[in-house]
Design a protein around this motif. Structure first.
Motif, short mmCIF file in Angstrom:
data_model
loop_
_atom_site.label_atom_id
_atom_site.label_comp_id
_atom_site.label_asym_id
_atom_site.label_seq_id
_atom_site.Cartn_x
_atom_site.Cartn_y
_atom_site.Cartn_z
N LYS A 205 0.82 -1.21 0.00
CA LYS A 205 0.00 0.00 0.00
C LYS A 205 0.86 1.27 0.00
O LYS A 205 0.47 2.28 -0.60
N LEU A 238 -4.97 -4.23 3.92
CA LEU A 238 -5.60 -3.50 2.81
C LEU A 238 -7.04 -3.12 3.14
O LEU A 238 -7.70 -2.46 2.34
N SER A 239 -7.52 -3.53 4.31
CA SER A 239 -8.91 -3.23 4.71
C SER A 239 -9.17 -1.73 4.68
O SER A 239 -8.38 -0.94 5.19
N THR A 242 -10.01 1.36 -0.58
CA THR A 242 -10.77 0.98 -1.77
C THR A 242 -9.93 1.01 -3.04
O THR A 242 -9.94 0.06 -3.84
N GLN A 245 -7.27 -1.71 -3.00
CA GLN A 245 -7.90 -3.01 -3.23
C GLN A 245 -8.27 -3.19 -4.70
O GLN A 245 -8.13 -4.28 -5.26
N VAL A 276 -13.05 -5.25 3.33
CA VAL A 276 -12.48 -5.77 2.09
C VAL A 276 -13.62 -6.08 1.12
O VAL A 276 -14.63 -6.70 1.51
N LEU A 280 -13.05 -9.38 -3.89
CA LEU A 280 -11.72 -9.85 -3.49
C LEU A 280 -11.84 -11.05 -2.56
O LEU A 280 -11.10 -12.03 -2.69
#
Length: 465
Positions: A205, A238-239, A242, A245, A276, A280
């Motif tokens: 990220k 990665l939660s 957006t 992701q 998430v 995905l």
């Protein structure tokens, strides 16, 4: 005129002390002795090889930054390691705390940090895999058997099993990262022609953020789409992101559709992940989702024994059993306890016994101390020496009864808040002087009688079970 090297080192110590705990400072920096400072080489003496290795592993960044600040960026740290021998010899080791370390000269010809998006030749590709983590030192138990077996299958035949993606989840410290590196190590050994990349989701990220800032998102995506085996650790990070992701979604699809292997870890299963996107999560569940549980006792003992062997320590079986019984959450705690025991043993020049192990465990992890009463001590001691409980309360002067009585007094003083007089009233109606004599006698025998010391350690272990 240059400042005296001892004064320079004292200035370094002041900075270091402000950045670490007192316990860490007293253990790892107070024993260091400055030796010399010539031609930008600063030499210090450390007590052992282990001491040097621990400093380089745990405190290298702090040491390097401090040296640069106090002595200048050309400073090179040199270690003089005392070798325990009859001649008290020492060896010198050049530390990593130096500018443009030769370790990296081959990989980078300039001071510029290389971008992961630069076009590189295959032999120059850096997988970021730590080769010290392998399947050989990832020990199998009931808690990890499925995950380990699946990981080996993926390493042997990437993208040719049903385990694509391989999604491994479990709480912190159970071996997820180790298993990722073990897969990478095996892949690089068996498939040197393939591009294997390990990275954390956090780094992914950060790279994506930089790519967005510098308008290089297409280069970012192209780089990752060229990977043969992508291993991402802690994917839950990665939660809530957006855009990140969405980019990972396209990378995932491209790799999967082109028969490339994906491996991911998380602290929870896909169905429990929050923040998430569902598209995905469904892809995370395409292959095998497997859990790493907390290691069971037998596996904990195996891990301890191998760590102790690797570190060249001598720890008795009953101490190993005691640690395995009480340190239950994760592998990191087990390894940390061994390192702490080693430090205490080296610095304080004492044997590693249950008393020391208990002290270290209480200081290191959440450890519920079981209440040990006079009643329990008497019961355990009498059962261990196979004598009736009323005999240690009697006036008998038989050797085996006197010894049991003294051992009971010794443990009562160690594990309760009772005064010597109170202990004497509980055990045989003796006075405080008799109890003091008994405790000193037991301590003396522990120091000189190996068999007696083993008996005391075993009673200590039983008391804590």
């Amino acid at each position: 005129m240059k400042t005296d090297f001892k004064s320079l080192w004292n200035n370094c110590l002041q900075i270091i002390r402000d950045n670490i705990s007192d316990a860490a400072y007293n253990t790892w920096f107070a024993p260091i002795i400055p030796i010399s400072y010539r031609e930008n080489i600063f030499t210090v003496q450390v007590p052992s090889q282990f001491f040097y290795e621990y400093l380089e592993e745990k405190f290298i960044d702090l040491i390097q930054k401090t040296l640069y600040r106090v002595m200048g960026e050309e400073t090179i740290l040199n270690y003089r390691v005392v070798v325990a021998s009859a001649s008290d010899t020492a060896v010198e080791i050049r530390g990593e705390s130096k500018k443009q370390s030769p370790t990296y000269e081959k990989a980078t010809k300039t001071d510029k940090v290389p971008s992961p998006f630069d076009r590189v030749e295959p032999q120059e590709f850096d997988s970021q895999v730590n080769l010290k983590y392998t399947f050989n030192n990832f020990f199998e138990g009931n808690s990890n058997k499925l995950a380990r077996t699946a990981a080996e299958a993926v390493a042997i035949s990437p993208a040719k099993t049903a385990f694509n993606p391989l999604f491994i989840h479990g709480c912190s410290g159970v071996g997820k990262t180790h298993l990722c590196h073990a897969i990478g190590s095996k892949l690089m050994e068996l498939h040197p022609e393939k591009k294997v990349l390990y990275l954390s989701a956090h780094l992914f990220k950060v790279q994506y953020t930089d790519a967005t800032r510098f308008n290089t998102v297409n280069d970012f995506i192209n780089f990752y789409q060229g990977i043969d085996i992508l291993i991402i650790d802690d994917i839950q990070e990665l939660s809530g992101l957006t855009k990140t992701q969405n980019t990972f979604f396209h990378i995932f699809n491209h790799l999967h559709q082109n028969n490339k292997q994906l491996i991911m870890t998380s602290d929870c299963a896909p169905m429990n992940m929050v923040g998430v996107e569902e598209r995905l999560l469904t892809r995370f569940r395409w292959g095998l989702t497997t859990r790493l549980d907390r290691p069971e006792k037998e596996l904990r003992k195996t891990i301890l024994q191998q760590k102790i062997l690797a570190d060249g320590l001598s720890i008795s079986e009953n101490v190993i059993d005691y640690i395995a019984e009480n340190v239950t959450d994760n592998v990191r705690d087990l390894e940390g306890i061994v390192v702490s025991l080693m430090a205490h043993s080296i610095i304080n020049n004492r044997d590693i016994d249950i008393t020391l192990a208990r002290k270290v465990i209480e200081q290191s992890i959440k450890f519920e101390v079981k209440k040990i009463t006079v009643q329990k001590i008497q019961d355990v001691v009498c059962e261990y020496f196979n004598i009736k409980k009323d005999l240690i309360q009697s006036k008998s002067r038989k050797r085996e009864i006197v010894q049991a009585r003294q051992v009971a007094m010794y443990f009562t003083k160690m594990h309760t808040e009772l005064s010597l007089a109170q202990i004497g009233s509980y055990i045989g109606q003796r006075n405080h002087a008799t109890v003091l004599h008994a405790c000193n006698n037991v301590k003396g025998l522990i120091d000189v009688d190996k068999s007696f010391r083993a008996n005391v350690e075993e009673i200590e272990r039983i008391l804590h079970n």
